[in-house]
Each structure stands twice: as C-alpha cells, then as structure tokens.
Design an enzyme around this catalytic site. Structure first.
Site, PDB file in Angstrom:
ATOM      1  CB  VAL A 166      -0.962   0.003   1.214  1.00 18.90           C
ATOM      2  CG1 VAL A 166      -1.780   1.284   1.261  1.00 18.90           C
ATOM      3  CG2 VAL A 166      -1.897  -1.201   1.156  1.00 18.90           C
ATOM      4  CG  ASP A 226      -9.613  -8.682   4.969  1.00 20.46           C
ATOM      5  OD1 ASP A 226      -8.689  -7.918   5.271  1.00 20.46           O
ATOM      6  OD2 ASP A 226     -10.376  -8.489   3.991  1.00 20.46           O
ATOM      7  N   GLY A 230     -11.130  -1.311   0.051  1.00 26.27           N
ATOM      8  CA  GLY A 230     -10.126  -0.683  -0.814  1.00 26.27           C
ATOM      9  C   GLY A 230     -10.621   0.498  -1.614  1.00 26.27           C
ATOM     10  CB  ILE A 278     -15.690   0.207  -2.849  1.00 24.77           C
ATOM     11  CG1 ILE A 278     -15.489  -0.915  -3.868  1.00 24.77           C
ATOM     12  CG2 ILE A 278     -17.157   0.617  -2.784  1.00 24.77           C
ATOM     13  CD1 ILE A 278     -16.281  -2.188  -3.574  1.00 24.77           C
ATOM     14  CE  LYS A 303      -7.387  -5.261   5.597  1.00 22.18           C
ATOM     15  NZ  LYS A 303      -7.418  -5.355   4.165  1.00 22.18           N
ATOM     16  CE  LYS A 349     -11.301  -5.484   3.807  1.00 26.62           C
ATOM     17  NZ  LYS A 349     -11.139  -6.353   2.631  1.00 26.62           N
ATOM     18  CD  GLU A 392      -0.721 -11.768   3.208  1.00 24.51           C
ATOM     19  OE1 GLU A 392       0.420 -12.061   3.589  1.00 24.51           O
ATOM     20  OE2 GLU A 392      -1.044 -10.649   2.773  1.00 24.51           O
ATOM     21  N   GLY A 451      -0.120 -14.272  -5.822  1.00 28.19           N
ATOM     22  CA  GLY A 451      -0.014 -13.151  -4.884  1.00 28.19           C
ATOM     23  C   GLY A 451      -1.358 -12.620  -4.403  1.00 28.19           C
TER      24      GLY A 451
HETATM   25  N1  LIG Z   1      -2.439  -4.891   0.627  1.00 32.29           N
HETATM   26  C1  LIG Z   1      -3.650  -4.409   0.373  1.00 32.29           C
HETATM   27  O1  LIG Z   1      -4.147  -4.499  -0.744  1.00 32.29           O
HETATM   28  C2  LIG Z   1      -4.431  -3.718   1.461  1.00 32.29           C
HETATM   29  C3  LIG Z   1      -5.734  -3.262   1.189  1.00 32.29           C
HETATM   30  C4  LIG Z   1      -6.437  -2.563   2.185  1.00 32.29           C
HETATM   31  C5  LIG Z   1      -5.848  -2.375   3.422  1.00 32.29           C
HETATM   32  N2  LIG Z   1      -4.576  -2.886   3.662  1.00 32.29           N
HETATM   33  C6  LIG Z   1      -3.979  -2.655   4.970  1.00 32.29           C
HETATM   34  O2  LIG Z   1      -2.897  -1.758   4.797  1.00 32.29           O
HETATM   35  C7  LIG Z   1      -1.845  -2.063   5.708  1.00 32.29           C
HETATM   36  C8  LIG Z   1      -0.552  -2.297   4.914  1.00 32.29           C
HETATM   37  O3  LIG Z   1      -0.738  -3.410   4.068  1.00 32.29           O
HETATM   38  P1  LIG Z   1       0.414  -3.842   3.053  1.00 32.29           P
HETATM   39  O4  LIG Z   1      -0.187  -4.891   2.195  1.00 32.29           O
HETATM   40  O5  LIG Z   1       1.045  -2.670   2.425  1.00 32.29           O
HETATM   41  O6  LIG Z   1       1.452  -4.538   4.059  1.00 32.29           O
HETATM   42  P2  LIG Z   1       2.952  -4.943   3.744  1.00 32.29           P
HETATM   43  O7  LIG Z   1       3.192  -5.018   2.284  1.00 32.29           O
HETATM   44  O8  LIG Z   1       3.235  -6.142   4.573  1.00 32.29           O
HETATM   45  O9  LIG Z   1       3.812  -3.697   4.303  1.00 32.29           O
HETATM   46  C9  LIG Z   1       3.780  -3.352   5.642  1.00 32.29           C
HETATM   47  C10 LIG Z   1       4.767  -2.214   5.860  1.00 32.29           C
HETATM   48  O10 LIG Z   1       4.696  -1.805   7.215  1.00 32.29           O
HETATM   49  C11 LIG Z   1       6.015  -1.624   7.702  1.00 32.29           C
HETATM   50  N3  LIG Z   1       5.972  -1.709   9.159  1.00 32.29           N
HETATM   51  C12 LIG Z   1       5.571  -2.745   9.953  1.00 32.29           C
HETATM   52  N4  LIG Z   1       5.612  -2.402  11.244  1.00 32.29           N
HETATM   53  C13 LIG Z   1       6.058  -1.104  11.275  1.00 32.29           C
HETATM   54  C14 LIG Z   1       6.315  -0.192  12.306  1.00 32.29           C
HETATM   55  N5  LIG Z   1       6.138  -0.499  13.608  1.00 32.29           N
HETATM   56  N6  LIG Z   1       6.763   1.059  11.983  1.00 32.29           N
HETATM   57  C15 LIG Z   1       6.936   1.403  10.688  1.00 32.29           C
HETATM   58  N7  LIG Z   1       6.699   0.565   9.653  1.00 32.29           N
HETATM   59  C16 LIG Z   1       6.273  -0.677   9.956  1.00 32.29           C
HETATM   60  C17 LIG Z   1       6.802  -2.695   7.010  1.00 32.29           C
HETATM   61  O11 LIG Z   1       8.176  -2.381   7.059  1.00 32.29           O
HETATM   62  P3  LIG Z   1       9.283  -3.226   6.256  1.00 32.29           P
HETATM   63  O12 LIG Z   1       9.132  -2.779   4.826  1.00 32.29           O
HETATM   64  O13 LIG Z   1      10.550  -2.782   6.834  1.00 32.29           O
HETATM   65  O14 LIG Z   1       8.946  -4.659   6.480  1.00 32.29           O
HETATM   66  C18 LIG Z   1       6.225  -2.592   5.603  1.00 32.29           C
HETATM   67  O15 LIG Z   1       6.853  -1.570   4.867  1.00 32.29           O
HETATM   68  C19 LIG Z   1      -2.317  -3.289   6.498  1.00 32.29           C
HETATM   69  O16 LIG Z   1      -2.882  -2.851   7.701  1.00 32.29           O
HETATM   70  C20 LIG Z   1      -3.394  -3.897   5.622  1.00 32.29           C
HETATM   71  O17 LIG Z   1      -4.369  -4.581   6.353  1.00 32.29           O
HETATM   72  C21 LIG Z   1      -3.886  -3.541   2.717  1.00 32.29           C
END
Ligand SMILES: NC(=O)c1ccc[n+]([C@@H]2O[C@H](COP(=O)([O-])OP(=O)(O)OC[C@H]3O[C@@H](n4cnc5c(N)ncnc54)[C@H](OP(=O)(O)O)[C@@H]3O)[C@@H](O)[C@H]2O)c1
Length: 410
Positions: free
Chosen positions: A12, A190, A123, A125, A94, A194, A179, A176
């Site tokens: 994200v 999840d 996301g 929407i 979330k 929401k 997970e 991808g």
């Molecule tokens: N992926 C989606 O499509 C999606 C959609 C809607 C909502 N979300 C939500 O958005 C959030 C991020 O999702 P994502 O898919 O981007 O996750 P991700 O790819 O696993 O990335 C998570 C990021 O958070 C960083 N991080 C973890 N703990 C931290 C801390 N204490 N301080 C600073 N940075 C920290 C990680 O650092 P490192 O890079 O160093 O590991 C990484 O850069 C989640 O809460 C998820 O539920 C995701």
C-alpha cells in the site's frame, strides 16, 4: 501544504507513493517514511527512511501521518500518539481500526484532529465517505456484500474453472492474491474487521469484532460445491449488517448461496461489492477492487486530499438517546454439511427441511439461530463443518422440491 509522514512502505505504501508522484500538482509532499526493517532494499534514497517513529511524530513540519503498517498493535500506538500531537491521520489498517474504533473516535474529538480510513473497508470502493455523508439521513435497512477479494477470487476459480478449494487457494497464493497464511482472508476475519468499521459508519454502532459471528470457506468440500451448482447457485463469502428492528442490528460474516438473480452472482475474481439497501434510495450496489497497491492507494489519496478542507467523519448516527444494539437473536435458513449424522445432531436446529447422508458426507438444510451458531462456533470450526446461509428463494425451492437423491427425511 500537506506534509506527510508515512508509516509503512509495503504494497500500500509504495502504491500510494506512486500515485502521489504521478498526480500532477497534488498539494502534498512525502517528507519521511518509517519502516521496520532497515536491511530491506528500497526504491527510494535511504535518506527518506527511518526506523524511528519519533523521527516523524516529533517533526512539527509533518501535519499528516499516513499509517500503512501491517502491525495493528504498534499502529494503534502510532496513530494515538500522532493525534495527541495534533497530526491528522489517514489509515488503511482495518484490524487496528476494528479493534479500537470507539477509542479513536473519542481521541479525534479530544484532539480536534481528523482520522480518515476509506482504504480500510473494501479498498477502492468509496463506501465510508458515502455512508458518513451521502447516507447521512437515510434509513439504512442493510449494508452487505463481498468484502474480501482473496476469498472471492478462490470461490470464483472454484465455480468457473471447477478447481477444488485447495487447488484454488494454491493458485491464489502463487499469483499473490493470498498470503502464505491465508487465515485472515479465508476465515472471514478480514471481512469481519471491515464489517465492524462499516457498522460504525452506517449505524453508529461500535462492536468488538470478537463478539461477531464469522465463518469462512476453509471447510468447503467438492460435495458442497456440487450441491450449490445443482441449485444453480454460487457460494460467496458475504458480510452483512442488517437492521432487524428499530433498535437491533444483526452482524455476521458467512458463506452464502447466491442464486443467478442476485447482484453478487456476477461479482467475481478479486472484486469486492457493497450493497446498500435503504428506505428511499432503495438498493445500490458498489463494485470495485478491494485490495492492491494502486486501488488501496487511490482511497488514501482521496482521504489525504479531503484533509485540505478540514474534512473529518462526524459519526452523526451515534446516538446516546436512541442507541442501536448488536444482537444475534435471529433465525436463518442454513445449509450445514458435516461428516456424519452425530455431528449434525449436536446443532439445535429449530426446523429441518431436508437431511441426507452419502459417502461420509451428511447435510441438513434447516433453520438455526445466529445465537446458536455463535455459541457453537468453536465446535463447528473444530469439526470442519461447513455452514452457509440460504436466501429465502433458494430455501423455498429446496423445501418444495428437494432433489430426489437428497430427500431422505424431512
Ligand atoms: N495490501 C492491500 O491491498 C491492502 C488493502 C487494504 C488495506 N490494507 C492494509 O494496509 C496495511 C498495509 O498493508 P500492506 O499490504 O502494504 O502490508 P505490507 O506489504 O506487509 O507492508 C507493511 C509495511 O509496514 C512496515 N511496518 C511494519 N511495522 C512497522 C512499524 N512499527 N513502523 C513502521 N513501519 C512498519 C513494514 O516495514 P518493512 O518494509 O521494513 O517490512 C512494511 O513496509 C495493512 O494494515 C493492511 O491490512 C492492505
């Protein structure tokens, strides 16, 4: 000018950064990015990054914290601290929001800051701001839909390409879409987070997600798939908030039989859908991508943009004088597939329309209350029992014309 401090630069965070970079004249600047692991390779100069939360929280020039981490507990501390220090927050997290929304809304009030989270529910929407603003005065009968793209992708592959559950899951993981540990998506967690966020915006109800019923699709077998197909249905994982009386709201995430005429029947692959049923606007259906860097980033940039004119959610549906309550004292028609008759007998059906056994599979179609399902949740999950809701029209068809092969006793 908005000066942004990012927390997280994963799927994200990078998606949002990319959108900001490609949006001409967007009046916001990314100042600093906090990440967890300093050893990871990054696509930006190292001077952008920090592992110290204080480098952002303590920087008075940063007025917006954009929280996109995958650590709900740490995220809660970060978000609270940012608001206490007068920074606005945009979050996609979330689970963190579903766990703590009531406290965060209080904190927003106390600090005069703004906490926005469009990206955290389905996301791309734009449902949160619509619920908060457009449906502000509408009597909402229900808000329901497909809130999880991963499980929808898996179910779509099962129903369109005849894959079994395990092959469809493996394919989703390889591409991808899922997970390595898919529990949050396929177990309905999840979608549950929401749903809790949506319940707050739709009805002013703050509920702990642990109190709400969620069944997933992990125990779906070929037997269940064949049965659904025979009834010309697909199975979808559906989250629903349904007003059952003036004061009562039912919340649940469960698989559901979806006949061809239903709007959700055509919502396939990684798409999400939100169906709003309201007294005056009637039924409206929002469909879009619920995940991915760019779709999620698009919701976040919209929130960031709204901060330019001081936008905040007002929670006008929260009412001290006429509060709505979460309840489960409602019955539903369900398909319940067990491994044998004894397992099924454990569940207190109020009415049984059909039951049948074949080659290690047993199923009952009947009426169960959500209270009983919640009470027996651990048993149902431990035994690998598959439960799915049957809408009235499918149930009526089953009750009237049980397929001969299946009609053993009524
Ligand atoms: N992926 C989606 O499509 C999606 C959609 C809607 C909502 N979300 C939500 O958005 C959030 C991020 O999702 P994502 O898919 O981007 O996750 P991700 O790819 O696993 O990335 C998570 C990021 O958070 C960083 N991080 C973890 N703990 C931290 C801390 N204490 N301080 C600073 N940075 C920290 C990680 O650092 P490192 O890079 O160093 O590991 C990484 O850069 C989640 O809460 C998820 O539920 C995701």
């Amino acid at each position: 000018m908005l000066r942004l401090g990012f927390f997280g630069f994963g799927c994200v965070g990078q998606g949002l950064y990319d959108i900001i970079r490609n949006t001409p004249n967007f009046p916001a600047e990314v100042v600093r990015i906090a990440i967890k692991n300093p050893e990871k390779g990054r696509s930006l100069p190292s001077s952008f990054f920090t592992t110290e939360a204080e480098a952002i929280l303590n920087d008075p020039s940063i007025n917006v914290v954009v929280e996109m981490t995958n650590s709900p507990d740490e995220a809660y501390q970060i978000v609270c601290e940012a608001m206490r220090r007068g920074k606005h927050v945009v979050s996609a997290n979330k689970k963190m929001l579903a766990d703590n929304l009531a406290n965060l809304v209080d904190l927003q009030q106390q600090t005069g800051t703004s906490l926005l989270y469009e990206a955290a529910a389905c996301g791309s929407i734009p449902i949160i701001r619509n619920l908060a603003e457009y449906y502000d005065n509408e009597l909402l009968h229900s808000v329901s839909g497909i809130f999880n793209g991963t499980s929808n992708y898996i179910l779509s592959k099962i129903f369109s390409e005849n894959l079994d559950y395990h092959r469809a899951l493996k394919q989703a993981q390889e591409l991808g879409f899922a997970e390595t540990d898919p529990t949050s998506d396929v177990g309905g967690f999840d979608a549950l987070y929401k749903l809790c966020i949506i319940a707050a915006q739709s009805y002013g109800l703050f509920v702990k997600h642990k109190d709400v019923l969620n069944f997933g699709i992990e125990s779906l077998t070929d037997f269940d798939i064949r049965y659904a197909k025979e009834k010309s249905c697909k199975i979808k994982l559906v989250a629903q908030a349904v007003k059952t009386s003036e004061k009562n709201l039912l919340l649940a995430v469960m698989p559901q039989f979806i006949p061809r005429e239903n709007h959700l029947h055509k919502v396939d692959m990684e798409y999400n859908a939100v169906v709003v049923e309201a007294a005056f606007s009637d039924r409206q259906v929002f469909v879009g991508k619920g995940a991915g860097g760019h779709p999620t980033g698009s919701a976040m940039i919209s929130d960031i943009s709204a901060l330019r004119y001081g936008y905040r959610y007002e929670y006008r549906k929260v009412s001290a004088t006429n509060p709505i309550q979460y309840h489960t004292d409602v019955t539903a028609h369900v398909y319940c597939r067990t491994r044998n008759q004894a397992e099924a007998a454990f569940l207190p059906f109020q009415h049984i329309a059909v039951q049948y056994s074949e080659d290690g599979f047993h199923y009952i179609i009947g009426t169960l209350s959500f209270t009983e399902m919640l009470m027996h949740k651990a048993y149902i999950q431990q035994k690998g029992i598959f439960l799915a809701l049957m809408p009235e029209q499918v149930y009526a068809q089953v009750e009237r014309r049980p397929t001969k092969r299946y009609a053993v006793s009524v």
